[in-house]
Design a protein around this motif. Structure first.
Motif, mmCIF file in Angstrom:
data_model
loop_
_atom_site.group_PDB
_atom_site.id
_atom_site.type_symbol
_atom_site.label_atom_id
_atom_site.label_comp_id
_atom_site.label_asym_id
_atom_site.label_seq_id
_atom_site.Cartn_x
_atom_site.Cartn_y
_atom_site.Cartn_z
ATOM 1 N N TYR A 196 32.895 31.737 -7.185
ATOM 2 C CA TYR A 196 33.234 31.428 -8.576
ATOM 3 C C TYR A 196 34.708 31.712 -8.878
ATOM 4 O O TYR A 196 35.402 30.913 -9.504
ATOM 5 C CB TYR A 196 32.323 32.233 -9.525
ATOM 6 N N THR A 197 35.211 32.872 -8.412
ATOM 7 C CA THR A 197 36.582 33.233 -8.817
ATOM 8 C C THR A 197 37.649 32.371 -8.128
ATOM 9 O O THR A 197 38.818 32.439 -8.505
ATOM 10 C CB THR A 197 36.891 34.727 -8.541
ATOM 11 N N LYS A 198 37.255 31.606 -7.131
ATOM 12 C CA LYS A 198 38.247 30.725 -6.501
ATOM 13 C C LYS A 198 38.351 29.391 -7.245
ATOM 14 O O LYS A 198 39.124 28.531 -6.862
ATOM 15 C CB LYS A 198 37.871 30.467 -5.055
ATOM 16 N N GLY A 224 43.818 31.440 -6.911
ATOM 17 C CA GLY A 224 43.622 32.476 -7.919
ATOM 18 C C GLY A 224 43.625 33.851 -7.284
ATOM 19 O O GLY A 224 44.682 34.463 -7.085
ATOM 20 N N PRO A 225 42.435 34.368 -6.908
ATOM 21 C CA PRO A 225 42.369 35.748 -6.418
ATOM 22 C C PRO A 225 42.862 35.925 -4.988
ATOM 23 O O PRO A 225 43.029 37.053 -4.537
ATOM 24 C CB PRO A 225 40.867 36.066 -6.481
ATOM 25 N N THR A 226 43.093 34.831 -4.265
ATOM 26 C CA THR A 226 43.538 34.944 -2.871
ATOM 27 C C THR A 226 45.024 34.581 -2.776
ATOM 28 O O THR A 226 45.526 33.821 -3.598
ATOM 29 C CB THR A 226 42.702 34.029 -1.960
ATOM 30 N N GLN A 282 53.185 36.717 -9.802
ATOM 31 C CA GLN A 282 53.503 38.071 -10.269
ATOM 32 C C GLN A 282 52.280 38.903 -10.668
ATOM 33 O O GLN A 282 52.418 40.068 -11.001
ATOM 34 C CB GLN A 282 54.445 38.012 -11.486
ATOM 35 N N LEU A 283 51.111 38.318 -10.668
ATOM 36 C CA LEU A 283 49.928 39.067 -11.152
ATOM 37 C C LEU A 283 49.543 40.134 -10.124
ATOM 38 O O LEU A 283 49.168 39.813 -8.994
ATOM 39 C CB LEU A 283 48.767 38.090 -11.371
ATOM 40 N N ASN A 284 49.625 41.404 -10.517
ATOM 41 C CA ASN A 284 49.502 42.428 -9.466
ATOM 42 C C ASN A 284 48.078 42.808 -9.078
ATOM 43 O O ASN A 284 47.899 43.612 -8.177
ATOM 44 C CB ASN A 284 50.378 43.657 -9.742
ATOM 45 N N CYS A 285 47.067 42.208 -9.693
ATOM 46 C CA CYS A 285 45.709 42.468 -9.161
ATOM 47 C C CYS A 285 45.370 41.492 -8.024
ATOM 48 O O CYS A 285 44.300 41.598 -7.423
ATOM 49 C CB CYS A 285 44.656 42.405 -10.269
ATOM 50 N N ARG A 286 46.262 40.543 -7.736
ATOM 51 C CA ARG A 286 46.054 39.616 -6.616
ATOM 52 C C ARG A 286 46.584 40.218 -5.322
ATOM 53 O O ARG A 286 47.672 40.788 -5.362
ATOM 54 C CB ARG A 286 46.776 38.293 -6.830
ATOM 55 N N PRO A 287 45.959 40.077 -4.185
ATOM 56 C CA PRO A 287 44.595 39.582 -4.005
ATOM 57 C C PRO A 287 43.595 40.698 -4.298
ATOM 58 O O PRO A 287 43.917 41.865 -4.107
ATOM 59 C CB PRO A 287 44.555 39.212 -2.518
ATOM 60 N N CYS A 288 42.403 40.319 -4.732
ATOM 61 C CA CYS A 288 41.422 41.373 -5.031
ATOM 62 C C CYS A 288 40.308 41.384 -3.987
ATOM 63 O O CYS A 288 39.234 41.913 -4.229
ATOM 64 C CB CYS A 288 40.866 41.223 -6.438
ATOM 65 N N GLY A 289 40.550 40.824 -2.835
ATOM 66 C CA GLY A 289 39.565 40.847 -1.742
ATOM 67 C C GLY A 289 39.921 39.762 -0.746
ATOM 68 O O GLY A 289 40.762 38.910 -1.027
ATOM 69 N N CYS A 295 35.077 38.085 -11.829
ATOM 70 C CA CYS A 295 36.323 38.858 -11.720
ATOM 71 C C CYS A 295 36.000 40.354 -11.768
ATOM 72 O O CYS A 295 35.405 40.825 -12.744
ATOM 73 C CB CYS A 295 37.243 38.464 -12.876
ATOM 74 N N PRO A 296 36.388 41.136 -10.771
ATOM 75 C CA PRO A 296 36.086 42.576 -10.783
ATOM 76 C C PRO A 296 36.682 43.296 -11.995
ATOM 77 O O PRO A 296 36.175 44.325 -12.413
ATOM 78 C CB PRO A 296 36.709 43.093 -9.487
ATOM 79 N N LEU A 297 37.763 42.760 -12.581
ATOM 80 C CA LEU A 297 38.384 43.404 -13.740
ATOM 81 C C LEU A 297 37.931 42.769 -15.055
ATOM 82 O O LEU A 297 38.323 43.219 -16.139
ATOM 83 C CB LEU A 297 39.915 43.333 -13.642
ATOM 84 N N GLY A 298 37.196 41.710 -14.966
ATOM 85 C CA GLY A 298 36.621 41.095 -16.167
ATOM 86 C C GLY A 298 37.510 40.085 -16.867
ATOM 87 O O GLY A 298 37.021 39.234 -17.591
ATOM 88 N N HIS A 299 38.863 40.144 -16.679
ATOM 89 C CA HIS A 299 39.722 39.248 -17.482
ATOM 90 C C HIS A 299 39.980 37.891 -16.814
ATOM 91 O O HIS A 299 40.311 36.931 -17.468
ATOM 92 C CB HIS A 299 41.040 39.935 -17.841
ATOM 93 N N PHE A 300 39.857 37.802 -15.535
ATOM 94 C CA PHE A 300 40.025 36.570 -14.757
ATOM 95 C C PHE A 300 41.372 35.887 -15.033
ATOM 96 O O PHE A 300 41.475 34.664 -15.086
ATOM 97 C CB PHE A 300 38.863 35.613 -15.063
ATOM 98 N N GLN A 301 42.390 36.713 -15.188
ATOM 99 C CA GLN A 301 43.710 36.162 -15.533
ATOM 100 C C GLN A 301 44.297 35.280 -14.434
ATOM 101 O O GLN A 301 45.085 34.387 -14.704
ATOM 102 C CB GLN A 301 44.688 37.313 -15.809
ATOM 103 N N CYS A 302 43.933 35.553 -13.174
ATOM 104 C CA CYS A 302 44.558 34.799 -12.075
ATOM 105 C C CYS A 302 44.307 33.302 -12.220
ATOM 106 O O CYS A 302 45.122 32.489 -11.796
ATOM 107 C CB CYS A 302 44.074 35.301 -10.720
ATOM 108 N N MET A 303 43.201 32.932 -12.839
ATOM 109 C CA MET A 303 42.926 31.510 -13.043
ATOM 110 C C MET A 303 43.120 31.124 -14.508
ATOM 111 O O MET A 303 43.700 30.090 -14.806
ATOM 112 C CB MET A 303 41.492 31.179 -12.620
HETATM 113 S S1 SF4 Z 1 42.129 38.353 -12.235
HETATM 114 FE FE1 SF4 Z 1 40.221 39.196 -11.428
HETATM 115 S S2 SF4 Z 1 39.539 37.747 -9.885
HETATM 116 FE FE2 SF4 Z 1 41.691 37.341 -10.302
HETATM 117 S S3 SF4 Z 1 42.846 38.516 -8.797
HETATM 118 FE FE3 SF4 Z 1 42.689 39.771 -10.619
HETATM 119 S S4 SF4 Z 1 40.875 40.999 -10.278
HETATM 120 FE FE4 SF4 Z 1 40.764 39.317 -8.839
#
Ligand code: SF4
Length: 348
Positions: free
Chosen positions: A184-186, A281-283, A305-312, A319-327
């Motif tokens: 889903y998050t991709k 997105g997350p990758t 610049q989104l620093n939660c990327r990559p999240c796996g 989205c592990p953080l709930g906001h799904f900002q990467c997409m």
């Molecule tokens: S927004 Fe969520 S899904 Fe996207 S990279 Fe950050 S933690 Fe992962």
């Protein structure tokens, strides 16, 4: 399994990759290099039934062995049957591109020298193993298994596929849009895809939606189709879940350009050297699955610049953080701007 054993010789080579379709497409770069190095040897490729289909018209004169690990070959009996079959093939070297326990055990119990990755399960069983270099593309990581035994090798070629002609979906040039993914998050949000497809159609482009027959992808296709089809009838087709694998390959091969998430159509487009816009997105690039293309052919839309990327290593079901900002923060305008860099006719 391969029919008939009359071509058996000693010193045959086996390559194992039974992961996802995208991994199998990327493995074609390795197979191509292996064939260059061993023009005369018999090379067997152990792969999934879908991998067998995709390589039916392979360019490297391989013997494809289908391993249906989820159905007819599943469990210990399926494993043992395949292991005995592989043992009967007089294999002298095995390259294990896959890292699962089952693949490693198949590679290491048939009396051949075996080469694989140190990160694989039970990798101590390999004759020789090598560490996967973080940041390298998957194609280069695979290639490092060949380089391990031959220091003269330099660069790998890219993935490559071949497909038999099918019926074209449109007479005029068209753009393939693949809005799905197993994760889903991709997936770039479907409302963004809808706006993007409208923009393409407004520019006079024909659009073909392609994807798998999964519940999620079918639903995305239907949502876009419901909005678009009544207005742009002759210029739009939704073929998600409605094509054979060979049709999917051919439709991508014949397209003017492909838009895809981080998913197998991206690698198929690369193998046919198509113009490509990939949405990540997350990758990230460091994970090794960016388009393996000439930079003039492939562009990537991402929030660098989104620093939660990559999240796996893969995507997630949410989205592990709930906001799904990467997409969500990767807007249609941003992606369109990247798309323009492909420099297609009549898009400005
Ligand atoms: S927004 Fe969520 S899904 Fe996207 S990279 Fe950050 S933690 Fe992962």
């Amino acid at each position: 399994m391969v029919q008939g054993l009359k071509h058996l010789k000693k010193n045959n080579i086996l390559v194992i990759q039974t992961a996802f379709l995208g991994d199998i497409v990327l493995a074609t770069a390795f197979l191509q290099e292996l064939r260059k190095k061993h023009p005369k040897e018999e090379i067997y490729f152990l792969t999934t039934p879908i991998g067998k289909q995709i390589l039916e018209k392979n360019l490297f004169n391989l013997r494809i062995v289908s391993f249906d690990k989820r159905k007819s070959d599943k469990g210990i009996f399926g494993f043992w049957r395949m292991r005995n079959y592989l043992k009967s093939l007089h294999i002298s070297e095995v390259y294990c591109l896959h890292r699962s326990v089952r693949s490693v055990l198949l590679a290491t119990t048939i009396g051949a020298k075996s080469y694989g990755f140190r990160e694989a399960a039970l990798s101590f069983l390999f004759t020789k193993s090598i560490k996967r270099k973080y940041g390298d593309h998957e194609v280069e990581k695979n290639f490092s298994l060949l380089k391990m035994n031959d220091e003269h090798l330099t660069n790998s070629s890219g993935p490559t596929l071949s497909v038999q002609e099918q019926i074209r979906p449109f007479r005029e040039p068209y753009i393939v849009v693949c809005p799905g993914s197993v994760w889903y998050t991709k997936m770039w949000p479907q409302e963004y895809y809808l706006q993007f497809v409208k923009k393409l159609l407004d520019k006079g482009k024909s659009v073909l939606l392609l994807g798998q027959k999964s519940e999620e992808e079918l639903a995305i296709g239907q949502t876009i189709e419901k909005e678009i089809e009544p207005i742009y009838k002759d210029k739009f087709k939704n073929e998600i879940g409605n094509t054979s694998l060979h049709e999917l390959l051919y439709f991508i091969k014949e397209s003017e350009a492909v838009i895809s998430n981080d998913s197998s159509p991206l690698h198929i487009a690369t193998a046919f050297q198509k113009k490509l816009l990939a949405i990540f997105g997350p990758t990230t690039k460091e994970l090794g699955f960016f388009p393996y293309s000439n930079p003039s052919l492939a562009k990537v839309a991402e929030l660098e610049q989104l620093n939660c990327r990559p999240c796996g290593a893969h995507g997630h079901s949410r989205c592990p953080l709930g906001h799904f900002q990467c997409m969500k923060n990767l807007t249609v305008d941003m992606v369109w701007k990247k798309f323009l860099e492909l420099d297609l006719a009549n898009t400005k």
